[in-house]
Write an enzyme that holds these catalytic residues in place. Structure first.
Site, short mmCIF file in Angstrom:
data_model
loop_
_atom_site.label_atom_id
_atom_site.label_comp_id
_atom_site.label_asym_id
_atom_site.label_seq_id
_atom_site.Cartn_x
_atom_site.Cartn_y
_atom_site.Cartn_z
N GLY A 96 0.93 -1.11 0.18
CA GLY A 96 -0.24 -0.21 0.29
C GLY A 96 0.77 1.29 0.21
O GLY A 96 2.00 1.17 0.07
N GLY B 273 6.64 0.96 2.00
CA GLY B 273 7.87 0.41 2.24
C GLY B 273 8.26 -0.47 1.12
O GLY B 273 9.32 -1.08 1.31
N LYS B 274 7.46 -0.52 0.10
CA LYS B 274 7.50 -1.55 -1.06
C LYS B 274 8.55 -1.13 -1.92
O LYS B 274 9.38 -2.20 -2.33
CB LYS B 274 6.23 -1.74 -1.96
CG LYS B 274 5.73 -0.42 -2.37
CD LYS B 274 4.24 -0.70 -3.10
CE LYS B 274 3.82 0.51 -3.75
NZ LYS B 274 3.38 1.65 -2.76
N ALA C 253 11.05 4.03 -14.70
CA ALA C 253 10.06 4.83 -14.25
C ALA C 253 8.86 4.69 -15.09
O ALA C 253 8.90 4.89 -16.22
CB ALA C 253 10.69 6.16 -14.04
N THR C 254 7.66 4.75 -14.32
CA THR C 254 6.51 4.66 -15.03
C THR C 254 5.64 6.14 -14.51
O THR C 254 4.61 6.42 -15.22
CB THR C 254 5.52 3.61 -14.60
OG1 THR C 254 5.47 3.66 -13.22
CG2 THR C 254 6.25 2.19 -14.90
N HIS D 170 12.91 9.69 -4.40
CA HIS D 170 13.68 8.32 -5.12
C HIS D 170 14.65 8.35 -5.84
O HIS D 170 15.37 7.66 -5.65
CB HIS D 170 12.40 7.74 -5.86
CG HIS D 170 11.04 7.03 -5.30
ND1 HIS D 170 10.77 5.83 -5.51
CD2 HIS D 170 10.15 7.62 -4.55
CE1 HIS D 170 9.88 5.53 -4.78
NE2 HIS D 170 9.52 6.63 -4.06
N ARG E 296 17.85 8.24 -3.51
CA ARG E 296 18.34 6.99 -2.86
C ARG E 296 18.63 5.87 -3.76
O ARG E 296 19.22 4.96 -3.02
CB ARG E 296 17.05 6.69 -1.73
CG ARG E 296 16.11 5.97 -2.71
CD ARG E 296 14.93 5.38 -1.69
NE ARG E 296 13.86 4.75 -2.27
CZ ARG E 296 12.60 4.61 -1.94
NH1 ARG E 296 12.41 5.43 -0.93
NH2 ARG E 296 11.85 3.87 -2.53
N ARG E 297 18.78 6.29 -4.95
CA ARG E 297 19.08 5.21 -5.86
C ARG E 297 20.75 5.36 -6.18
O ARG E 297 21.14 6.59 -6.34
CB ARG E 297 18.40 5.22 -7.16
CG ARG E 297 17.03 4.87 -7.01
CD ARG E 297 16.31 4.60 -8.68
NE ARG E 297 16.30 5.67 -9.22
CZ ARG E 297 15.29 6.44 -9.47
NH1 ARG E 297 14.02 6.46 -8.78
NH2 ARG E 297 15.51 7.50 -10.20
N ASP F 123 9.12 0.52 -11.34
CA ASP F 123 8.58 1.43 -10.21
C ASP F 123 7.75 2.28 -10.92
O ASP F 123 8.22 3.51 -11.15
CB ASP F 123 9.61 1.62 -9.24
CG ASP F 123 8.87 1.81 -7.84
OD1 ASP F 123 7.76 1.96 -7.74
OD2 ASP F 123 9.84 2.25 -6.90
#
Length: 636
Positions: free
Chosen positions: A14, A18-19, A37-38, A55, A58-59, A91
């Protein structure tokens, strides 16, 4: 299917579950990752852009990013064209479904698009991790557009779950495998005994060995004795007994009674509370503090709240300073005075020197771990794989020992030769940073810079990076080739601290290098780290930016690894204590306005929640809980 028994994994969860972080941990060990990326649109939405940038930060910089937001067929084509040696992270599928349902594409056979995607996932030669929102537990939307989206996403999730090797559901940061597992445990393999520590010395304590009850948060730490006592903290743990859980397929951390069986990429460590920190920062605006409040120190309050799972965190009362020492041969140690380094290590072990004095003032104890010398990075691997594994375990056991002794925060420090060069090489190898722009200058006694030694260090890093240009870049590979045993011990400490839910204050090149390596073993570790002071080194600033660590203060201190953090630690504890003990401003207890309440909700609050008695206002009522914001997310 790969040797670890999975080729495609679907990660469900959800909002804010944290997915995405869990999905990233599954591919952390890959030499390179194509991030697909979508998310589309949001150019005029600053909050949406902030989420996307979070996002991105952190990559690892070694990952490449591809956009497939405008045309759903691009994702299908990308999966089918990927080669067997590639790793893809998609993701997330919510953005892909939104593109499928775009009115500009209608009329369209949406079910055919879903079937084509499922077939591509089934037939792809690459390793693929797909992230998707789980909508099956939500309420049925009240409008047709919402119902169409949830129906289409539910259909997509079912189609992909049927063809993927593994399916995981992430709830509150905790994954459960619904199908298969990305890290199966061999039931026939014997449980490995905990290896001995590489090398250790007695631990110099700034406080007596028998711990006293911690003082209340608002009180300053007790005055340490004039002569620090010396005690030995055991670093070994009892041999874990076999458990039925070890024979089951699971991604949970393989821990039994604080013992571990293996440290490898994809470890599932806990995360701090993602709501407590922002709620604690929001609460600061309601406190009865003069002026503009705590300013930059609010970062420390938010961090403490998240790691303690409360909006009113307490100041750290038990601090352990872990000092990791190491030495290197070759050009990495150019310009270092080994005799002077040994003098400072010996002083620290006795509770003297700069670290000893600062620790005594902060009421902290010191644990010193000596690691074995390593070779020259320009000539070949600096150590062997078995030594790296042992060092990782030693660091983990240091974290265990601190928690078992009742410490509630660990401060990572270092003394040694060549650590700056090793950390620079790790940063360059993992992020593509330019070594000459980040390698610190070599400062010798008297305030003089040795530029000749700096050039030798640069050459050693250049040769080492050239030597490993075709080598694997996994976490243990980096440690074995260029990092060394001190970086490995610090990495194990960060992993063990995250497993035991204890925060770590990092300071200096070694801590940053360990954070970069630990991120590729378990991405959750960085969320348990705080950078109290940025210092003056570009190496630390750039590495912290990659890790997503925002320094609390920027005072310009340059005292060495650990000393900067120890110097500002009393100020951090004062800020956290003020945040916990300060009452709500009286105006917010009786008036409608800045607290976010309106006339309707104010009438529904019990009188006891807003009473002010002789002891001061009742802080149990959290006005921030009535402020709701609707968030959208690109992945998690």
């Amino acid at each position: 299917m790969s040797e670890d028994r999975w080729n495609t994994v679907l990660v469900l969860g959800g909002i804010r579950s944290g997915k995405s972080g869990f999905a990233e941990s599954l591919v952390a060990g890959a030499p390179s990752v194509r991030y697909v990326a979508t998310a589309a649109g949001g150019e005029d939405d600053p909050e949406w852009q902030d989420r996307i940038e979070a996002h991105q930060r952190r990559r690892p910089q070694s990952w490449t990013t591809e956009e497939v937001s405008r045309e759903p067929a691009l994702l299908t084509e990308l999966l089918l064209s990927a080669s067997a040696g590639e790793t893809l992270l998609v993701d997330d599928l919510g953005g892909w479904v939104a593109a499928v349902l775009d009115p500009s594409r209608q009329p369209n056979d949406d079910e055919a698009d879903v079937a084509a995607l499922a077939a591509a996932v089934r037939d792809t030669a690459a390793r693929v991790v797909l992230v998707s929102p789980e909508v099956g537990l939500s309420l049925v939307p009240l409008n047709p557009v919402g119902r169409a989206f949830t129906d289409a996403l539910g259909t997509t999730n079912q189609a992909l779950a049927a063809v993927c090797d593994g399916v995981a559901l992430v709830v509150a940061g905790q994954p459960s495998w619904l199908k298969g597992s990305a890290a199966p445990v061999d039931a026939a393999a014997p449980i490995e005994a905990a290896p001995p520590v590489v090398a250790s010395r007695p631990i110099a304590m700034a406080t007596p060995s028998t711990p006293a009850p911690p003082p209340p948060p608002a009180q300053p730490p007790a005055e340490p004795p004039a002569e620090p006592a010396t005690v030995v903290v055991p670093l070994t743990t009892p041999e874990p007994q076999p458990s039925a859980a070890l024979s089951e397929s699971t991604m949970m951390l393989p821990l039994v009674a604080s013992g571990l069986t293996e440290i490898k990429p994809g470890m599932d460590l806990p995360l701090p509370n993602s709501d407590a920190g922002p709620d604690a920062r929001e609460r600061l605006t309601d406190l009865d503090l003069p002026g503009a409040g705590l300013g930059a120190l609010a970062e420390a309050v938010e961090f403490a709240a998240a790691t303690q799972n409360t909006t009113t965190p307490r100041a750290w009362s038990g601090v352990r300073v872990v000092v990791v020492t190491g030495s290197r041969a070759g050009g990495a140690a150019a310009g270092s005075d080994e005799a002077d380094v040994e003098r400072r290590i010996a002083e620290t072990e006795r509770g003297e020197g700069l670290l000893g004095r600062l620790a005594a003032q902060a009421g902290a104890d010191i644990s010193v771990l000596r690691t074995a010398p390593v070779g020259a990075m320009e000539d070949g691997p600096v150590t062997v794989e078995d030594a790296v594994e042992t060092a990782l375990r030693d660091g983990w056991k240091l974290a265990d020992a601190a928690v078992d002794a009742g410490r509630d925060v660990i401060l990572l420090a270092a003394i040694g030769t060549g650590a700056e060069a090793a950390a620079t090489a790790v940063l360059a190898a993992t992020t593509g940073a330019e070594p000459v722009a980040t390698l610190p200058r070599v400062l010798v006694p008297g305030g003089r810079f040795d530029d000749a030694a700096w050039m030798v260090r640069c050459a050693a890093i250049r040769d080492a990076l050239h030597r490993i240009r075709q080598e694997p870049r996994g976490a243990t590979d980096i440690l074995r080739q260029i990092g060394g045993l001190d970086v490995a011990v610090a990495t194990g400490l960060l992993l063990g601290a995250a497993a035991r839910r204890v925060p770590v204050l990092v300071d200096g090149p070694l801590g940053i290098a360990a954070g970069l390596v630990a991120r590729d073993l378990a991405s959750q570790t960085r969320h348990w780290c705080l950078l109290p002071e940025s210092g003056t080194l570009a190496l630390v600033k750039q590495g912290a930016d990659v890790l997503g660590l925002t320094p609390v203060l920027q005072t310009g201190l340059d005292l060495g690894e650990g000393a900067n953090a120890l110097s500002v630690l009393p100020l951090l504890r004062t800020a956290i204590s003020l945040a916990a003990s300060s009452p709500v401003h009286p105006a917010l207890l009786s008036e409608v306005g800045d607290d976010g309440l309106d006339e309707d909700t104010d009438d529904e609050i019990d009188d006891e929640d807003t009473d002010v008695d002789e002891d001061g206002p009742d802080l149990s009522f959290n006005t921030a809980a009535f402020n709701t914001v609707n968030f959208r997310e690109p992945g998690a």
